[in-house]
Motif scaffolding. Sequence first.
Motif, PDB file in Angstrom:
ATOM      1  N   UNK A  18       0.782  -1.223   0.000  1.00  0.00           N
ATOM      2  CA  UNK A  18       0.000   0.000   0.000  1.00  0.00           C
ATOM      3  C   UNK A  18       0.813   1.270   0.000  1.00  0.00           C
ATOM      4  N   UNK A  19       0.143   2.354  -0.421  1.00  0.00           N
ATOM      5  CA  UNK A  19       0.802   3.648  -0.540  1.00  0.00           C
ATOM      6  C   UNK A  19       1.287   4.220   0.774  1.00  0.00           C
ATOM      7  N   UNK A  20       0.572   3.955   1.867  1.00  0.00           N
ATOM      8  CA  UNK A  20       1.014   4.466   3.166  1.00  0.00           C
ATOM      9  C   UNK A  20       2.356   3.854   3.556  1.00  0.00           C
ATOM     10  N   UNK A  21       2.466   2.524   3.414  1.00  0.00           N
ATOM     11  CA  UNK A  21       3.742   1.860   3.707  1.00  0.00           C
ATOM     12  C   UNK A  21       4.818   2.304   2.722  1.00  0.00           C
ATOM     13  N   UNK A  22       4.425   2.523   1.469  1.00  0.00           N
ATOM     14  CA  UNK A  22       5.390   2.954   0.465  1.00  0.00           C
ATOM     15  C   UNK A  22       5.945   4.336   0.743  1.00  0.00           C
ATOM     16  N   UNK A  23       5.079   5.274   1.088  1.00  0.00           N
ATOM     17  CA  UNK A  23       5.548   6.626   1.383  1.00  0.00           C
ATOM     18  C   UNK A  23       6.404   6.667   2.638  1.00  0.00           C
ATOM     19  N   UNK A  24       6.034   5.890   3.646  1.00  0.00           N
ATOM     20  CA  UNK A  24       6.861   5.822   4.849  1.00  0.00           C
ATOM     21  C   UNK A  24       8.245   5.270   4.507  1.00  0.00           C
ATOM     22  N   UNK A  25       8.299   4.243   3.682  1.00  0.00           N
ATOM     23  CA  UNK A  25       9.583   3.661   3.286  1.00  0.00           C
ATOM     24  C   UNK A  25      10.454   4.687   2.580  1.00  0.00           C
ATOM     25  N   UNK A  26       9.858   5.448   1.660  1.00  0.00           N
ATOM     26  CA  UNK A  26      10.618   6.465   0.932  1.00  0.00           C
ATOM     27  C   UNK A  26      11.124   7.561   1.860  1.00  0.00           C
ATOM     28  N   UNK A  27      10.292   7.979   2.812  1.00  0.00           N
ATOM     29  CA  UNK A  27      10.712   9.040   3.729  1.00  0.00           C
ATOM     30  C   UNK A  27      11.784   8.561   4.696  1.00  0.00           C
ATOM     31  N   UNK A  28      11.744   7.292   5.073  1.00  0.00           N
ATOM     32  CA  UNK A  28      12.820   6.741   5.899  1.00  0.00           C
ATOM     33  C   UNK A  28      14.149   6.765   5.139  1.00  0.00           C
ATOM     34  N   UNK A  29      14.109   6.436   3.862  1.00  0.00           N
ATOM     35  CA  UNK A  29      15.326   6.499   3.052  1.00  0.00           C
ATOM     36  C   UNK A  29      15.810   7.933   2.918  1.00  0.00           C
ATOM     37  N   UNK A  30      14.875   8.867   2.737  1.00  0.00           N
ATOM     38  CA  UNK A  30      15.244  10.279   2.645  1.00  0.00           C
ATOM     39  C   UNK A  30      15.917  10.746   3.931  1.00  0.00           C
ATOM     40  N   UNK A  31      15.397  10.297   5.063  1.00  0.00           N
ATOM     41  CA  UNK A  31      15.987  10.675   6.351  1.00  0.00           C
ATOM     42  C   UNK A  31      17.418  10.169   6.462  1.00  0.00           C
ATOM     43  N   UNK A  58      -1.736  17.100  -0.133  1.00  0.00           N
ATOM     44  CA  UNK A  58      -1.132  15.770  -0.115  1.00  0.00           C
ATOM     45  C   UNK A  58      -1.930  14.792   0.737  1.00  0.00           C
ATOM     46  N   UNK A  59      -1.690  13.498   0.520  1.00  0.00           N
ATOM     47  CA  UNK A  59      -2.400  12.454   1.255  1.00  0.00           C
ATOM     48  C   UNK A  59      -2.013  12.481   2.735  1.00  0.00           C
ATOM     49  N   UNK A  60      -2.975  12.169   3.581  1.00  0.00           N
ATOM     50  CA  UNK A  60      -2.749  12.237   5.032  1.00  0.00           C
ATOM     51  C   UNK A  60      -1.647  11.308   5.499  1.00  0.00           C
ATOM     52  N   UNK A  61      -1.319  10.280   4.695  1.00  0.00           N
ATOM     53  CA  UNK A  61      -0.310   9.319   5.162  1.00  0.00           C
ATOM     54  C   UNK A  61       1.067   9.956   5.285  1.00  0.00           C
ATOM     55  N   UNK A  66       5.519  11.098   9.191  1.00  0.00           N
ATOM     56  CA  UNK A  66       6.497  11.893   9.932  1.00  0.00           C
ATOM     57  C   UNK A  66       6.220  11.832  11.433  1.00  0.00           C
ATOM     58  N   UNK A  67       4.970  11.704  11.810  1.00  0.00           N
ATOM     59  CA  UNK A  67       4.667  11.534  13.231  1.00  0.00           C
ATOM     60  C   UNK A  67       5.178  10.192  13.728  1.00  0.00           C
ATOM     61  N   UNK A  68       5.043   9.168  12.912  1.00  0.00           N
ATOM     62  CA  UNK A  68       5.570   7.852  13.295  1.00  0.00           C
ATOM     63  C   UNK A  68       7.081   7.896  13.468  1.00  0.00           C
ATOM     64  N   UNK A  69       7.749   8.763  12.709  1.00  0.00           N
ATOM     65  CA  UNK A  69       9.199   8.902  12.831  1.00  0.00           C
ATOM     66  C   UNK A  69       9.593   9.810  13.989  1.00  0.00           C
TER      67      UNK A  69
END
Length: 347
Positions: A18-31, A58-61, A66-69
């Motif tokens: 899913x897109x939520x997991x995908x966006x989180x994965x991308x932002x973790x790599x960006x970090x 943008x999508x709420x995910x 970022x809150x999860x991080x």
Amino acid sequence: MAGVLGLPEGSGGVLTSGGSAGNLTALLAARQAKAGFDAWNGGPTAGPPLTVLVPESTHYCIARSVRMMGWGSEGVTPVPVDARYRLRPEALEEALAAAKRAGRRPIAVVASAGSTATGAFDALDAVADFCAKHDLWFHVDGAHGASAALSPRYRHQVKGIERADSVVWDAHKLMMMPALITAVLFRESHRSFEAFAQEASYLFNGQDTRRWSDVALRTLECTKEMMALKLYTCLSTLGTKLFADSVTDTFDLSRRFAERLQSSGDFELAVSPDCNIVCFRHTPQGIPTSELDALQVRLRESLVTSGDFYLVQTTLGGRVWLRTTVINPLTTDEDLDALLNALRRAV
């Protein structure tokens, strides 16, 4: 998929749920790539507080990620959008300055290729220029709209996506795959390991000897189904023309629907659709403007309860709109005419 988007040799990625997991994965790599400190081991307090620049549409995910991080609410710095709900590139400089004034270190810009509310496509080339100027990670949330790259008629809408550091693309949307199949694509394939790596990129200088098949090192999931099999089987058997034609036909159908809404006299179109998401509202004569929001809510509930049609609702500009995603390949103009007539009868 990376090749279709125009990402260079050396790009790659992984499939996730899913897109939520995908966006989180991308932002973790960006970090890991841009934070300048080891947030994975040291946590968010091991360096200055971080933020990403994100369009208001943008999508709420993204905010959830970022809150999860551990970045808090200011982990998202909003960027104003225009009347078509597209990110305003000229507003990026002020958003960057505002984040810095707030004591935040901006590390990335997130742009949309098919935003969730209206299906808007941001000006990706302009965002890429800004990211290059300020050494920021460029992420495209193309969960819904990256499939436009398959269509010769609509590919121009994702111009600039080939310059992204990371892209999320849902095959279970416009590629007709069963949910969930989300590709997280990286301009540099080793970044997909960094999202969940125990060391930051500046520690091993991008050298990576881990196998691409070690999927558990690159995704949130440990156990998951072999989602690649469904997508690979369809692509290898059918090629890409079927999917390209489906995207083109669906976008065309949505535009014809928008034209009928505009000429109807008793419906209002929120914005001309960029893709297959159409936002509109019923405005029959005799209904005061102050009651139109409540009417849309009642109409949606009536249609969904009847089981004949499924609509969602969204809020744009402080008003309630009905929202339909034209995504079933069997949907016809007649089906959409029937939807409008059902709404008229439900008043």
